[in-house]
Design a protein around this motif. Structure first.
Motif, short mmCIF file in Angstrom:
data_model
loop_
_atom_site.label_atom_id
_atom_site.label_comp_id
_atom_site.label_asym_id
_atom_site.label_seq_id
_atom_site.Cartn_x
_atom_site.Cartn_y
_atom_site.Cartn_z
N THR A 16 0.77 -1.33 0.06
CA THR A 16 0.04 -0.10 -0.01
C THR A 16 0.87 1.30 0.00
N GLY A 17 0.31 2.26 -0.59
CA GLY A 17 1.40 3.74 -0.50
C GLY A 17 2.41 3.43 -1.50
N SER A 20 4.23 6.19 -4.65
CA SER A 20 5.31 7.37 -4.58
C SER A 20 6.14 6.98 -3.42
N GLY A 23 7.14 3.41 -0.35
CA GLY A 23 6.19 2.51 -1.20
C GLY A 23 6.63 2.20 -2.59
N ASP A 41 -2.47 2.28 -4.08
CA ASP A 41 -2.32 3.71 -3.77
C ASP A 41 -3.67 4.51 -3.75
N ALA A 66 -6.61 2.62 -3.76
CA ALA A 66 -6.67 2.28 -2.25
C ALA A 66 -8.10 1.79 -1.74
N ARG A 98 3.39 -1.90 5.27
CA ARG A 98 2.37 -0.91 5.07
C ARG A 98 3.14 0.52 5.11
N CYS A 99 3.12 1.10 3.89
CA CYS A 99 3.93 2.30 4.03
C CYS A 99 3.03 3.61 4.76
N ARG A 100 1.73 3.53 4.45
CA ARG A 100 0.97 4.39 4.81
C ARG A 100 -0.33 3.95 5.46
N GLN A 101 -0.75 4.47 6.53
CA GLN A 101 -1.83 4.28 7.26
C GLN A 101 -3.22 4.90 6.52
N THR A 102 -3.98 3.71 6.17
CA THR A 102 -5.09 3.97 5.14
C THR A 102 -6.31 4.39 6.17
#
Length: 104
Positions: A16-17, A20, A23, A41, A66, A98-102
């Motif tokens: 995820t993420g 860019s 990620g 993303d 996403a 997991r690169c970003r918190q969704t």
């Protein structure tokens, strides 16, 4: 073959993420070492660009947008993993990142 390639080559990474930043870098690296990459993303256009770049470099990838608002994070992740298993073969839990918190 490096130790990294021995462990992960042939696996599937759901990232995820991946449109860019960190990620994207991780998705590209997974593609380079022989993993199939499910690139997700918030920006599906960016996810598609990253997936296309992995494919152009000789790897395997597909893009996904996403998490939809109607779905919980756990439902969304489970669907991505099921899709990866169905389309690409068994995923590698070691490669989940997991690169970003969704959010939920």
């Amino acid at each position: 073959m490096t130790a990294e390639e021995k462990i992960f080559s042939g696996g599937v990474a759901v990232i995820t993420g991946a449109g860019s930043g960190i990620g994207r870098g991780l998705a590209r690296r997974c593609g380079q070492i022989g993993m199939t990459v499910i690139v997700t993303d918030i920006d599906k256009v960016q996810a598609e660009k990253v997936a296309a770049g992995i494919i152009e470099a000789g790897g395997k990838a597909e893009a996904s947008s996403a998490r939809p608002r109607w779905s919980s994070t756990s439902q969304w992740v489970n669907r991505l993993v099921q899709r990866a298993d169905a389309n690409c073969g068994r995923h590698s839990p070691k490669a989940r990142y997991r690169c970003r918190q969704t959010g939920n």
